[in-house]
Design an enzyme around this catalytic site. Sequence first.
Site, short mmCIF file in Angstrom:
data_model
loop_
_atom_site.label_atom_id
_atom_site.label_comp_id
_atom_site.label_asym_id
_atom_site.label_seq_id
_atom_site.Cartn_x
_atom_site.Cartn_y
_atom_site.Cartn_z
N ASP A 39 0.50 -1.04 0.17
CA ASP A 39 0.30 -0.13 -0.03
C ASP A 39 0.41 1.19 0.05
O ASP A 39 1.98 1.11 0.39
CB ASP A 39 -0.76 -0.23 1.61
CG ASP A 39 -2.26 0.92 1.05
OD1 ASP A 39 -3.38 0.31 1.14
OD2 ASP A 39 -1.93 2.03 0.94
N ASP A 60 3.31 2.71 -4.81
CA ASP A 60 2.98 2.91 -5.02
C ASP A 60 1.95 2.54 -6.56
O ASP A 60 3.26 2.26 -7.34
CB ASP A 60 3.41 4.63 -5.20
CG ASP A 60 2.18 5.36 -6.31
OD1 ASP A 60 1.17 5.02 -6.97
OD2 ASP A 60 2.26 6.16 -6.42
N VAL A 61 0.85 1.77 -6.70
CA VAL A 61 1.18 0.46 -8.29
C VAL A 61 1.29 1.07 -9.21
O VAL A 61 0.93 0.85 -9.94
CB VAL A 61 0.01 0.49 -7.18
CG1 VAL A 61 -0.58 -0.91 -6.33
CG2 VAL A 61 -1.34 1.39 -7.94
N ASN A 87 -5.85 -4.49 -5.82
CA ASN A 87 -6.61 -3.91 -5.80
C ASN A 87 -6.84 -2.70 -5.57
O ASN A 87 -7.66 -1.68 -5.70
CB ASN A 87 -7.45 -4.54 -4.88
CG ASN A 87 -8.33 -4.00 -3.01
OD1 ASN A 87 -9.79 -3.52 -3.39
ND2 ASN A 87 -8.02 -3.00 -2.19
N TYR A 153 -14.05 7.67 -13.69
CA TYR A 153 -14.34 5.86 -12.74
C TYR A 153 -14.37 4.80 -13.94
O TYR A 153 -14.10 3.83 -13.92
CB TYR A 153 -14.46 6.41 -12.01
CG TYR A 153 -14.56 5.35 -10.43
CD1 TYR A 153 -13.70 4.82 -10.08
CD2 TYR A 153 -15.26 4.15 -10.71
CE1 TYR A 153 -13.51 4.14 -9.21
CE2 TYR A 153 -15.33 3.95 -9.94
CZ TYR A 153 -14.51 3.24 -8.80
OH TYR A 153 -14.05 2.23 -7.69
N LYS A 157 -12.67 2.08 -14.38
CA LYS A 157 -13.14 0.42 -14.61
C LYS A 157 -13.22 -0.45 -15.45
O LYS A 157 -13.02 -1.72 -15.76
CB LYS A 157 -14.40 0.58 -13.63
CG LYS A 157 -13.59 1.52 -12.04
CD LYS A 157 -12.63 0.11 -10.83
CE LYS A 157 -11.78 0.49 -9.91
NZ LYS A 157 -11.42 0.18 -9.38
P1 NAD Z 1 -9.97 2.37 0.08
O1 NAD Z 1 -10.14 3.91 0.40
O2 NAD Z 1 -10.66 1.73 1.43
O3 NAD Z 1 -8.70 1.32 -0.13
C1 NAD Z 1 -8.24 1.82 -0.93
C2 NAD Z 1 -6.62 1.71 -1.00
O4 NAD Z 1 -6.07 1.55 -1.75
C3 NAD Z 1 -6.04 2.16 0.38
O5 NAD Z 1 -5.49 1.77 1.46
C4 NAD Z 1 -5.01 3.32 -0.22
O6 NAD Z 1 -4.30 3.82 0.35
C5 NAD Z 1 -4.44 2.47 -1.67
N1 NAD Z 1 -4.08 3.20 -2.47
C6 NAD Z 1 -4.61 4.52 -3.28
N2 NAD Z 1 -4.28 4.95 -4.01
C7 NAD Z 1 -2.70 3.50 -3.61
C8 NAD Z 1 -1.60 3.56 -4.67
N3 NAD Z 1 -1.45 4.58 -5.25
N4 NAD Z 1 -0.51 2.37 -4.30
C9 NAD Z 1 -0.69 2.01 -3.37
N5 NAD Z 1 -2.31 1.97 -2.75
C10 NAD Z 1 -2.77 3.03 -2.82
O7 NAD Z 1 -11.59 2.18 -1.23
P2 NAD Z 1 -11.71 0.73 -0.96
O8 NAD Z 1 -13.29 0.05 -1.68
O9 NAD Z 1 -11.33 -0.77 -0.62
O10 NAD Z 1 -11.06 1.13 -2.81
C11 NAD Z 1 -10.20 -0.80 -2.69
C12 NAD Z 1 -10.89 -1.11 -4.97
O11 NAD Z 1 -12.20 -1.40 -4.27
C13 NAD Z 1 -10.65 0.24 -5.38
O12 NAD Z 1 -10.12 0.13 -6.83
C14 NAD Z 1 -11.51 0.61 -5.86
O13 NAD Z 1 -11.88 1.23 -7.38
C15 NAD Z 1 -12.84 -0.88 -5.64
N6 NAD Z 1 -14.17 -0.59 -5.42
C16 NAD Z 1 -14.79 -0.32 -4.35
C17 NAD Z 1 -15.87 -0.40 -4.39
C18 NAD Z 1 -16.52 0.74 -2.88
O14 NAD Z 1 -18.03 0.88 -3.28
N7 NAD Z 1 -16.34 0.48 -1.54
C19 NAD Z 1 -16.82 -0.54 -5.72
C20 NAD Z 1 -16.40 -0.79 -6.08
C21 NAD Z 1 -15.15 -1.06 -6.55
#
Ligand code: NAD
Length: 248
Positions: A39, A60-61, A87, A153, A157
């Site tokens: 992360d 940083d991905v 993710n 977004y 996606k």
């Molecule tokens: P979240 O914000 O709780 O978690 C995202 C994590 O990614 C965080 O820990 C953040 O620090 C990390 N991150 C952000 N930028 C980064 C980078 N450049 N390099 C490494 N790590 C990084 O949100 P989440 O909902 O758990 O998100 C996870 C995935 O799920 C994302 O791809 C998001 O688009 C997707 N998603 C979420 C939802 C939802 O409603 N929660 C729905 C569909 C898809």
Amino acid sequence: MSEETTGDQVALITGAASGLGRAVATALAARGTKVMVADIDEDGGRAVAEELDATFVACDVSDLDANVAAVRATEVTYGGLDLVYLNAGVATGFGLGEDFDVDRYRRVMGVNLDGVVFGVHAALPALRRRGGGAIVATASLAGLTAVPFDPLYAANKHAVVGLVRSLGPLDQEGIRVNAVCPGFAESKIIEPIREGLAQAGLPIIPAEQVADTVLTLFDGEMSGECWFVQAGRDSAPFGFRGIPGPRT
Ligand code: NAD
């Protein structure tokens, strides 16, 4: 690879400091899988790693070298890599009008799309060294339908969905690639819209429900599939229509 994920396996999870990544890290660790928490949030990532008796790597991905380094750190720490959950992601929250900003655009595409492309590229040699493995990417329902309130977004996606479907045939060499496509799920990312969701009567999916689907994708035999996760429904592969064939 159709057996249930076991303690002999090693997983690398990006965005594991929080939300869905953390839920999958927790579920895999509970099964005895060795977990590398990757992360950009170093404090959060270290805390999750400590809690799960896992290991943290700062990553940083959106940076290719950082993805390669995370895979290398996983192999050095645990001796190999079997499961990869790509993710990490960020909300977009701006459009193509006056609010458009090219640097922010590059940043969100860099995390949400490059992060998956680079992650797959970095992981493939390690999975091949192991004789196969499985990759799951987090796309979204926003990768399966139009999202007028967040078109960028939806764009990144949809790109992840197209990428994963196109990588499906990697299963011929024992590497399965699938996507999970959640609706609104419990995590930090939905904070800004939480109230609006409640007002609209939209239920929030527990992160554990998403994690269950990710584990199903790790354990199964499918490849190139995009599984939706929606409140009150069993997850299943999204049924894409075929394109119209040519007429001769
Ligand atoms: P979240 O914000 O709780 O978690 C995202 C994590 O990614 C965080 O820990 C953040 O620090 C990390 N991150 C952000 N930028 C980064 C980078 N450049 N390099 C490494 N790590 C990084 O949100 P989440 O909902 O758990 O998100 C996870 C995935 O799920 C994302 O791809 C998001 O688009 C997707 N998603 C979420 C939802 C939802 O409603 N929660 C729905 C569909 C898809």
